[in-house]
Motif scaffolding. Structure first.
Motif, PDB file in Angstrom:
ATOM      1  N   ALA A  88       6.816   1.865   1.060  1.00 56.45           N
ATOM      2  CA  ALA A  88       5.497   1.735   1.378  1.00 56.45           C
ATOM      3  C   ALA A  88       5.247   0.888   2.509  1.00 56.45           C
ATOM      4  CB  ALA A  88       4.877   1.049   0.083  1.00 56.45           C
ATOM      5  N   GLU A  89       3.999   0.542   2.663  1.00 55.13           N
ATOM      6  CA  GLU A  89       3.524  -0.499   3.664  1.00 55.13           C
ATOM      7  C   GLU A  89       3.138  -1.679   2.969  1.00 55.13           C
ATOM      8  OE1 GLU A  89       2.743   1.314   6.885  1.00 55.13           O
ATOM      9  OE2 GLU A  89       2.346  -0.443   7.920  1.00 55.13           O
ATOM     10  N   TYR A  90       3.588  -2.496   3.857  1.00 60.43           N
ATOM     11  CA  TYR A  90       3.484  -4.108   3.340  1.00 60.43           C
ATOM     12  C   TYR A  90       2.627  -5.031   4.152  1.00 60.43           C
ATOM     13  CZ  TYR A  90       6.997  -2.696  -0.279  1.00 60.43           C
ATOM     14  OH  TYR A  90       7.690  -2.270  -1.267  1.00 60.43           O
ATOM     15  N   PHE A  91       1.544  -5.592   3.754  1.00 61.07           N
ATOM     16  CA  PHE A  91       0.843  -6.399   4.603  1.00 61.07           C
ATOM     17  C   PHE A  91       0.766  -7.945   4.111  1.00 61.07           C
ATOM     18  CE2 PHE A  91      -1.565  -3.041   6.924  1.00 61.07           C
ATOM     19  CZ  PHE A  91      -1.312  -2.089   5.977  1.00 61.07           C
ATOM     20  N   GLN A 140       0.800  -1.164   0.246  1.00 62.18           N
ATOM     21  CA  GLN A 140      -0.030   0.165  -0.023  1.00 62.18           C
ATOM     22  C   GLN A 140       0.998   1.384   0.008  1.00 62.18           C
ATOM     23  OE1 GLN A 140      -2.641   0.424   3.521  1.00 62.18           O
ATOM     24  NE2 GLN A 140      -4.221   1.435   2.014  1.00 62.18           N
ATOM     25  N   HIS A 141       0.813   1.898  -1.079  1.00 64.37           N
ATOM     26  CA  HIS A 141       1.746   3.251  -1.324  1.00 64.37           C
ATOM     27  C   HIS A 141       0.686   4.326  -0.560  1.00 64.37           C
ATOM     28  CE1 HIS A 141       4.967   1.861  -3.636  1.00 64.37           C
ATOM     29  NE2 HIS A 141       4.105   1.154  -4.167  1.00 64.37           N
ATOM     30  N   PRO A 142       1.316   5.402  -0.131  1.00 63.65           N
ATOM     31  CA  PRO A 142       0.538   6.457   0.440  1.00 63.65           C
ATOM     32  C   PRO A 142      -0.645   6.760  -0.261  1.00 63.65           C
ATOM     33  CG  PRO A 142       2.976   6.818   0.948  1.00 63.65           C
ATOM     34  CD  PRO A 142       2.748   5.697  -0.262  1.00 63.65           C
ATOM     35  N   ASN A 143      -1.827   6.905   0.303  1.00 60.45           N
ATOM     36  CA  ASN A 143      -2.943   7.557  -0.463  1.00 60.45           C
ATOM     37  C   ASN A 143      -3.211   6.911  -1.465  1.00 60.45           C
ATOM     38  OD1 ASN A 143      -3.273   9.610   1.547  1.00 60.45           O
ATOM     39  ND2 ASN A 143      -1.739  10.613   0.457  1.00 60.45           N
ATOM     40  N   LYS A 144      -3.166   5.271  -1.527  1.00 59.22           N
ATOM     41  CA  LYS A 144      -3.430   4.586  -2.332  1.00 59.22           C
ATOM     42  C   LYS A 144      -3.991   3.267  -1.781  1.00 59.22           C
ATOM     43  CE  LYS A 144      -1.555   6.588  -6.160  1.00 59.22           C
ATOM     44  NZ  LYS A 144      -0.094   6.076  -6.633  1.00 59.22           N
ATOM     45  N   GLY A 145      -4.660   2.445  -2.903  1.00 59.68           N
ATOM     46  CA  GLY A 145      -5.211   1.120  -2.375  1.00 59.68           C
ATOM     47  C   GLY A 145      -4.185   0.033  -2.249  1.00 59.68           C
ATOM     48  N   THR A 167      -0.392  -6.558  10.869  1.00 60.94           N
ATOM     49  CA  THR A 167      -0.512  -5.149  11.254  1.00 60.94           C
ATOM     50  C   THR A 167       0.309  -4.374  10.356  1.00 60.94           C
ATOM     51  OG1 THR A 167       1.091  -5.565  12.961  1.00 60.94           O
ATOM     52  CG2 THR A 167      -0.995  -5.425  13.597  1.00 60.94           C
ATOM     53  N   GLY A 168       1.011  -4.767   9.396  1.00 65.11           N
ATOM     54  CA  GLY A 168       1.732  -4.025   8.492  1.00 65.11           C
ATOM     55  C   GLY A 168       3.427  -3.634   9.070  1.00 65.11           C
ATOM     56  N   THR A 169       4.063  -3.834   7.850  1.00 63.77           N
ATOM     57  CA  THR A 169       5.461  -3.339   8.058  1.00 63.77           C
ATOM     58  C   THR A 169       5.753  -2.138   6.999  1.00 63.77           C
ATOM     59  OG1 THR A 169       6.429  -5.535   8.328  1.00 63.77           O
ATOM     60  CG2 THR A 169       7.980  -3.935   8.003  1.00 63.77           C
ATOM     61  N   ARG A 170       6.216  -1.090   7.562  1.00 63.33           N
ATOM     62  CA  ARG A 170       6.546   0.209   6.933  1.00 63.33           C
ATOM     63  C   ARG A 170       7.899   0.005   6.379  1.00 63.33           C
ATOM     64  NH1 ARG A 170       4.340   4.460   5.162  1.00 63.33           N
ATOM     65  NH2 ARG A 170       2.561   4.254   6.370  1.00 63.33           N
ATOM     66  N   LEU A 171       8.392   0.145   5.122  1.00 57.68           N
ATOM     67  CA  LEU A 171       9.615  -0.046   4.560  1.00 57.68           C
ATOM     68  C   LEU A 171       9.873   1.107   4.177  1.00 57.68           C
ATOM     69  CD1 LEU A 171      11.889  -1.608   3.437  1.00 57.68           C
ATOM     70  CD2 LEU A 171      10.871  -1.740   1.385  1.00 57.68           C
ATOM     71  N   GLN A 172      11.027   1.793   4.646  1.00 65.03           N
ATOM     72  CA  GLN A 172      11.834   3.027   4.528  1.00 65.03           C
ATOM     73  C   GLN A 172      12.956   2.622   3.416  1.00 65.03           C
ATOM     74  OE1 GLN A 172      13.101   5.171   7.715  1.00 65.03           O
ATOM     75  NE2 GLN A 172      13.374   7.205   6.718  1.00 65.03           N
ATOM     76  N   VAL A 173      13.198   3.534   2.295  1.00 66.33           N
ATOM     77  CA  VAL A 173      14.398   3.202   1.577  1.00 66.33           C
ATOM     78  C   VAL A 173      15.175   4.472   1.500  1.00 66.33           C
ATOM     79  CG1 VAL A 173      15.334   2.684  -0.497  1.00 66.33           C
ATOM     80  CG2 VAL A 173      13.148   1.511   0.405  1.00 66.33           C
ATOM     81  N   THR A 174      16.310   4.160   1.805  1.00 66.08           N
ATOM     82  CA  THR A 174      17.302   5.743   2.136  1.00 66.08           C
ATOM     83  C   THR A 174      18.270   5.370   0.978  1.00 66.08           C
ATOM     84  OG1 THR A 174      18.645   4.620   3.703  1.00 66.08           O
ATOM     85  CG2 THR A 174      16.553   5.884   4.400  1.00 66.08           C
ATOM     86  N   LEU A 175      18.815   6.645   0.435  1.00 66.05           N
ATOM     87  CA  LEU A 175      19.743   7.003  -0.498  1.00 66.05           C
ATOM     88  C   LEU A 175      21.349   6.511   0.017  1.00 66.05           C
ATOM     89  CD1 LEU A 175      19.024  10.333  -2.131  1.00 66.05           C
ATOM     90  CD2 LEU A 175      18.865   7.862  -3.236  1.00 66.05           C
ATOM     91  N   LEU A 202      -6.605   4.136  10.897  1.00 65.93           N
ATOM     92  CA  LEU A 202      -5.192   4.781  10.750  1.00 65.93           C
ATOM     93  C   LEU A 202      -4.046   3.878  11.386  1.00 65.93           C
ATOM     94  CD1 LEU A 202      -4.339   7.161   9.246  1.00 65.93           C
ATOM     95  CD2 LEU A 202      -4.119   8.578  11.495  1.00 65.93           C
ATOM     96  N   GLY A 203      -3.179   3.606  10.854  1.00 62.63           N
ATOM     97  CA  GLY A 203      -1.928   2.818  11.299  1.00 62.63           C
ATOM     98  C   GLY A 203      -2.314   1.417  11.755  1.00 62.63           C
ATOM     99  N   GLN A 204      -3.235   0.773  10.981  1.00 62.57           N
ATOM    100  CA  GLN A 204      -3.511  -0.639  11.013  1.00 62.57           C
ATOM    101  C   GLN A 204      -3.922  -1.401   9.643  1.00 62.57           C
ATOM    102  OE1 GLN A 204      -6.847  -1.124  14.193  1.00 62.57           O
ATOM    103  NE2 GLN A 204      -5.911   0.627  15.331  1.00 62.57           N
ATOM    104  N   GLY A 205      -4.056  -2.465   9.876  1.00 62.34           N
ATOM    105  CA  GLY A 205      -4.260  -3.375   8.755  1.00 62.34           C
ATOM    106  C   GLY A 205      -5.756  -3.512   8.709  1.00 62.34           C
ATOM    107  N   PRO A 206      -6.178  -3.619   7.187  1.00 62.04           N
ATOM    108  CA  PRO A 206      -7.444  -3.863   7.182  1.00 62.04           C
ATOM    109  C   PRO A 206      -8.484  -4.638   7.911  1.00 62.04           C
ATOM    110  CG  PRO A 206      -6.190  -3.624   4.950  1.00 62.04           C
ATOM    111  CD  PRO A 206      -5.329  -3.809   6.138  1.00 62.04           C
ATOM    112  N   GLN A 207      -9.364  -4.478   8.241  1.00 61.88           N
ATOM    113  CA  GLN A 207     -10.381  -5.569   9.261  1.00 61.88           C
ATOM    114  C   GLN A 207     -11.416  -5.988   8.134  1.00 61.88           C
ATOM    115  OE1 GLN A 207      -9.470  -6.690  12.327  1.00 61.88           O
ATOM    116  NE2 GLN A 207      -7.720  -5.705  12.242  1.00 61.88           N
TER     117      GLN A 207
END
Lengths: 115, 118
Positions: free
Chosen positions: A87-90, A38-43, A107-115, B39-44
């Motif tokens: 992005a956020e990975y589920f 899930q990219h920011p503000n995307k599905g 609950t998701g893992t936020r992946l940050q990629v730095t230069l 916000l900040g959670q996975g879909p339910q």
């Protein structure tokens, strides 16, 4: 009952280095397993899925995951991170058989990629 | 080929009001599932519709209801809105094999509707 546990809420890597996002699952039956991004503000976009065929699953954008029943794991990897991977990975589980197709998300893992 | 579409993209309501969200599935798909992502959670998982009937439901109160139309599109209705209903509501569509077996269906998600309850 079924569930997934994503072991890291946040992972930071440098561009060009490998990515490892960890996921353990719990399921009473043989599960289907998925990774969505899930990219920011995307599905949500499907990266890859495991449905009891080959245990090593290749997905889009160079990602792959290996189903390990003995370890109840389904970790997501990529050999070389790109800035666009941030992005956020589920990790997601679903029963393989039957008519119930409810997806259970981690609950998701936020992946940050730095230069 | 159009993917899953949802409307509206954003919505602001006040407590106690009612809201209807809409979803059009991907071409060729006959099943629609709804998810709530706080916000900040996975879909339910909220519920799933197939053949115009609710076939599975998650742990959500009766204030959440839905409908599927003959063209497979779907609506999610939420009554008596609470502040805690503020979330991104995601619709996913899939195709179930004949007989409703889930062994091969993959769910494709729309961009979501952002609901804010004040």
């Amino acid at each position: 009952a079924q569930s997934v546990t994503q072991l890291d809420s946040h992972v930071s890597v440098s561009e060009g280095t490998p990515v490892l996002l960890r996921c353990n699952y719990s399921s009473s039956y043989s599960p289907s397993l998925f990774w969505y991004v899930q990219h920011p503000n995307k599905g949500l976009q499907l990266l890859l899925k495991y449905t009891s065929a080959a245990t090593l699953v290749k997905g889009i954008n160079g990602f792959e995951a290996e189903f390990k029943k003995s370890e109840t794991s389904f970790h997501l990897t990529k050999p070389s991170a790109h800035m666009s991977d941030a992005a956020e990975y589920f990790c997601v589980v679903r029963p393989y058989t039957g008519t119930a197709s409810k997806l259970t998300f981690g609950t998701g893992t936020r992946l940050q990629v730095t230069l | 080929d159009a993917g899953v579409t949802q409307s509206p993209t954003h919505l602001i309501k006040t407590r106690g009001q009612q809201v209807t969200l809409r979803c059009s599935p991907k071409s060729g798909h006959d099943t629609v599932s709804w998810y709530q992502q706080a916000l900040g959670q996975g879909p339910q998982f909220i519920f799933q519709y197939y053949e115009e009937e609710e076939r599975q439901r998650g742990n959500f109160p009766d204030r959440f209801s839905g409908h599927q139309f003959p063209n497979y599109s779907s609506e999610l209705n939420v009554n008596a809105l609470l502040l805690g209903d503020s979330a991104l509501y995601l619709c996913a569509s899939s195709f179930l094999a004949s007989g409703g077996s889930s062994s091969t269906d993959t769910q494709y998600f729309g961009p979501g509707t952002r609901l804010t309850v004040l």
